[in-house]
Design a protein around this motif. Structure first.
Motif, short mmCIF file in Angstrom:
data_model
loop_
_atom_site.label_atom_id
_atom_site.label_comp_id
_atom_site.label_asym_id
_atom_site.label_seq_id
_atom_site.Cartn_x
_atom_site.Cartn_y
_atom_site.Cartn_z
N UNK A 63 0.60 -1.18 -0.05
CA UNK A 63 -0.03 -0.08 -0.06
C UNK A 63 0.85 1.33 0.25
N UNK A 64 1.97 1.09 0.39
CA UNK A 64 3.01 2.26 0.71
C UNK A 64 3.40 2.56 -0.85
N UNK A 65 3.76 1.77 -1.46
CA UNK A 65 4.18 1.77 -2.78
C UNK A 65 3.14 2.26 -3.95
N UNK A 66 2.06 1.83 -3.66
CA UNK A 66 0.75 2.14 -4.59
C UNK A 66 0.26 3.53 -4.35
N UNK A 67 -0.15 3.77 -2.95
CA UNK A 67 -0.79 5.10 -2.84
C UNK A 67 -0.48 5.72 -1.55
N UNK A 68 0.86 5.61 -0.91
CA UNK A 68 1.28 6.22 0.23
C UNK A 68 0.85 5.73 1.45
N UNK A 69 0.33 4.51 1.43
CA UNK A 69 0.21 3.78 2.59
C UNK A 69 -1.05 3.78 3.32
N UNK A 70 -1.40 2.48 3.72
CA UNK A 70 -2.71 2.28 4.54
C UNK A 70 -2.16 2.84 6.03
N UNK A 71 -3.33 3.33 6.78
CA UNK A 71 -2.91 3.62 8.15
C UNK A 71 -4.16 3.22 9.02
N UNK A 72 -3.77 2.48 10.37
CA UNK A 72 -4.65 2.37 11.16
C UNK A 72 -5.41 0.82 10.93
N UNK A 73 -6.78 0.86 11.25
CA UNK A 73 -7.32 -0.65 11.10
C UNK A 73 -7.68 -1.12 9.61
N UNK A 74 -7.44 -2.28 9.34
CA UNK A 74 -7.98 -2.96 8.03
C UNK A 74 -8.13 -4.36 8.44
N UNK A 75 -8.99 -5.04 7.50
CA UNK A 75 -8.92 -6.61 7.76
C UNK A 75 -9.08 -7.31 6.58
N UNK A 76 -8.47 -8.37 6.61
CA UNK A 76 -8.53 -9.24 5.37
C UNK A 76 -9.33 -10.53 6.06
N UNK A 77 -10.32 -10.58 4.93
CA UNK A 77 -11.46 -11.57 4.91
C UNK A 77 -10.89 -13.00 4.09
N UNK A 78 -10.68 -14.07 4.96
CA UNK A 78 -10.09 -15.31 4.19
C UNK A 78 -10.84 -16.33 4.31
N UNK A 79 -10.50 -17.38 3.59
CA UNK A 79 -10.84 -18.33 3.90
C UNK A 79 -9.69 -19.66 3.85
N UNK A 80 -9.69 -20.42 5.00
CA UNK A 80 -8.63 -21.36 5.32
C UNK A 80 -9.01 -22.62 4.90
N UNK A 81 -8.40 -23.35 3.93
CA UNK A 81 -8.56 -24.39 3.28
C UNK A 81 -8.16 -25.59 4.25
#
Ligand code: AMP
Length: 356
Positions: free
Chosen positions: A279-297
């Protein structure tokens, strides 16, 4: 990250009068509760909504409400909010209801980097971001005629899973698709769904350090309860049910706390780390909370089907901490963590790094 306009506004703020403001919905109680625990003032923006239920939860009731009739009127509140030294905490409903464009131009300091919205709001840019970070995602099927396995068809925007449907071939797809809406087709990944709640701090230095600076935390994990898919199995085979007119739906109705096998934690941190660095490379970075929504096989592969770049409602079971956040600080919620980062930003004279 921060625009010149917002930078000017925040420079005028009195740190002792800072107010955490958000829309009364989604995770607002957790956000107000967290602000209160950190000794910050709080303000709820209520759009044509009954706020009496907050009286039932005094520790999560904001110090003050501003009431408007329509989401469009939020734009007109900018001066009033700035006069109260407000910092907006955007959550999913805030951005969805106000509209990403309007929110992008709203001249009130907002926690986190607004640039991220452009990347999050579109599934194809999300995919570009995550896959270029080396994260595994469910395969995308571009042409519906190529459906050769169970797929999940989704419409754009964070609608809490509303409208998504399963198809096993082109015929089933054609029967259910609404061509008036933009859609994507993903392979259906069979496994257990885990939603990881991260927090990236550019300000703190103690913890899981990232190469480019700052630290990454993983505050909690949930799984969404989805109606009716989660209970459908009790009624018999899906084929039989379809004949009776019952179709699986994915409408989020609640959240359940989760802990994962400890041996998966290195992978979980690797994914969060790669997401922030890219995210820092693409648009100056994500800051604070975020979530990855996943499925574990069952091969213990973790596939990410979506990213949320703000506080997610899945953090709500953890207003008084989680099995993970309690190992950082007792009773730490994501809402409280946001308030801490705001305070630290002012203390260090680096508030422009965490607002935009
Ligand atoms: P989404 O709109 O991406 O949040 O998806 C709605 C719901 O569909 C999720 O909460 C999951 O239960 C399920 N889901 C999403 N993507 C997949 C996938 N590729 N395979 C299986 N289930 C999925």
């Amino acid at each position: 990250m921060v625009s010149n306009r917002v930078k000017k506004i925040i420079e005028e703020y009195d740190p002792s009068k800072v107010t955490i403001a958000t829309l009364c919905s989604h995770s607002s109680m957790q956000i107000f509760h967290g602000a209160r625990k950190e000794g910050l003032r709080s303000l709820g923006i209520a759009v044509d909504r009954d706020t009496k239920f907050y009286d039932a939860f005094p520790l999560a009731r904001p110090d003050e409400f501003i009431r408007v009739k329509d989401y469009a009127e939020i734009e007109d509140l900018a001066d009033e909010l700035v006069s109260r030294n407000a910092i907006i905490v955007p959550h999913g409903s805030f951005v969805e209801y106000m509209g990403a464009d309007r929110f992008g131009n709203f001249d009130v300091p907002s926690f986190g980097n607004r640039e991220v919205l452009k990347w999050e709001s579109d599934r194809s840019t999300q995919r570009r971001w995550l896959t270029s970070a080396g994260i595994k995602m469910p395969q995308e099927i571009r042409d519906a005629k190529d459906i050769d396995r169970p797929v999940l068809v989704k419409y754009s925007g964070a609608k809490g899973g509303r409208g998504a449907f399963i198809a096993k071939d082109y015929m089933e797809f054609k029967m259910a698709i609404d061509y008036t809406q933009q859609h994507t087709i993903q392979e259906y990944v069979l496994g257990t769904r885990y939603y990881f709640h991260y927090f990236y701090s550019p300000l703190r230095t103690n913890g899981f350090k990232l190469r480019s600076g700052g630290i990454l935390e993983m505050l909690s994990i949930d799984r969404r309860d989805e109606s009716n898919i989660d209970e459908l199995y009790k009624l018999g085979s899906t084929e039989e049910l379809k004949r009776l007119g019952f179709f699986p739906t994915f409408v989020v109705t609640g959240n359940v706390p989760i802990v994962i096998r400890e041996s998966l934690l290195p992978k979980v941190f690797e994914m969060g780390d790669a997401t922030v660095e890219k995210s820092k490379e693409l648009f100056g970075g994500l800051v604070g909370p975020f979530a990855l929504e996943t499925i574990v096989t069952d091969q213990l592969d973790i596939k990410v089907f979506e990213i949320s770049t703000r506080i997610v409602a899945g953090t709500n079971p953890f207003v008084n901490g989680s099995p993970y956040s309690d190992m950082i600080e007792s009773g730490l919620s994501t809402g409280r963590r946001i308030a801490q980062e705001v305070k630290l930003g002012f203390q260090l004279g680096r508030i422009e790094e965490v607002v935009s």
